[in-house]
Enzyme design. Structure first.
Site, PDB file in Angstrom:
ATOM      1  N   ASP A   1      34.254  37.894  38.800  1.00 38.26           N
ATOM      2  CA  ASP A   1      33.818  37.105  37.638  1.00 38.26           C
ATOM      3  C   ASP A   1      32.654  36.208  38.037  1.00 38.26           C
ATOM      4  OD1 ASP A   1      33.585  35.250  35.461  1.00 38.26           O
ATOM      5  OD2 ASP A   1      35.668  35.661  34.927  1.00 38.26           O
TER       6      ASP A   1
ATOM      7  N   SER B   1      38.521  32.999  28.285  1.00 35.66           N
ATOM      8  CA  SER B   1      37.385  32.211  28.736  1.00 35.66           C
ATOM      9  C   SER B   1      37.514  30.773  28.223  1.00 35.66           C
ATOM     10  CB  SER B   1      36.085  32.881  28.273  1.00 35.66           C
ATOM     11  OG  SER B   1      34.968  32.301  28.877  1.00 35.66           O
TER      12      SER B   1
ATOM     13  N   HIS C   1      33.617  38.996  34.359  1.00 31.31           N
ATOM     14  CA  HIS C   1      33.978  38.220  33.166  1.00 31.31           C
ATOM     15  C   HIS C   1      33.983  39.069  31.894  1.00 31.31           C
ATOM     16  CE1 HIS C   1      34.732  34.311  31.363  1.00 31.31           C
ATOM     17  NE2 HIS C   1      33.885  34.609  30.402  1.00 31.31           N
TER      18      HIS C   1
END
Length: 189
Positions: A130, A63, A159
Site C-alpha cells: 500500500d 481507507s 491501496h
C-alpha cells in the site's frame, strides 16, 4: 452489487456529505462531523426504515472511510462485526506513520484510540504494498482491537487492489460465516 452477490449478503452503500454524489455547491463540504453524522444516519435507516437488527449489520470502512466506521462502532455498540479495508491509524498518521505524539484535538479520525472501544469481531484487510496508507496502520489496528481476528495482509497488493487478492473473498466469506455461527443459539441435546 458484486460483493453482495458473491458473498450472498445485502449491501447498503452510501456517500458522505461533500464527496461523490453528495458533493455539490449546496453541500457544506466534507467534514469529520458530517461523515460521522452520515454513517450514523445510514445505521439508523437500516434499523428504523428497513427493519434490520443492529446485530445483523457488519460495518465496512475503506481507507479514510475507516474513520467514520470505527467511530460508529465505538459509539453504537451491538453490530455483528467490523471490516476495515486499508484503514488509517489516524488522519495525521497517514502523513507520518511513525508519529508518537500529537494533540488529539488536532487529529481527525483517531482510529488508534477509538478502536479500543470496538468489542465486536473485527477484520483488517490491507495490502503489504500500500503506497497511500502504510500496512503498519492496518497491522496496528488489528493489534489494538479487543476482538480482532487474524488480519489479511495481502502480499504485494496495494491501496487500489486489495480486493483483487485471491485471499480477499475467501477471507471475507470465512469472517461472515464466523459471525453467523456466533449468533446461532447453542443446539439442545
Amino acid at each position: 452489487k458484486d460483493l453482495g452477490r458473491l458473498l450472498h449478503v445485502n449491501v447498503m452503500g452510501y456517500d458522505y456529505t461533500g464527496y461523490g454524489c453528495c458533493s455539490s455547491s449546496s453541500s457544506s463540504g466534507p467534514s469529520v462531523t458530517a461523515t460521522c453524522s452520515d454513517v450514523a444516519a445510514v445505521l439508523d435507516a437500516l434499523e428504523s426504515i428497513h427493519g434490520i437488527k443492529r446485530r445483523d449489520v457488519v460495518l465496512y470502512g475503506q481507507s479514510v472511510g475507516s474513520g467514520p466506521t470505527v467511530w460508529l462502532a465505538s459509539q453504537r455498540p451491538g453490530v455483528a462485526g467490523v471490516v476495515l479495508h486499508s484503514p488509517i491509524l489516524s488522519g495525521v498518521r497517514v502523513f507520518n506513520p511513525n508519529l508518537k505524539y500529537w494533540p488529539s484535538w488536532a487529529d481527525i479520525y483517531p482510529n488508534h484510540l477509538l478502536i479500543k472501544k470496538v468489542d465486536v469481531p473485527l477484520l483488517v484487510l490491507h495490502g503489504t504494498a500500500d503506497e497511500v496508507i502504510h500496512v503498519s496502520a492496518g497491522r496496528r489496528l488489528a493489534e489494538l482491537a479487543p476482538a480482532a481476528v487474524a488480519p489479511l495482509l495481502a502480499e504485494g497488493f496495494d491501496h487500489q487492489n486489495v480486493e483483487a487478492s485471491p485471499e480477499y473473498l475467501p477471507r471475507l466469506r470465512d469472517f461472515l460465516q464466523q459471525l453467523q455461527q456466533q449468533q446461532q443459539p447453542p443446539a439442545h441435546r
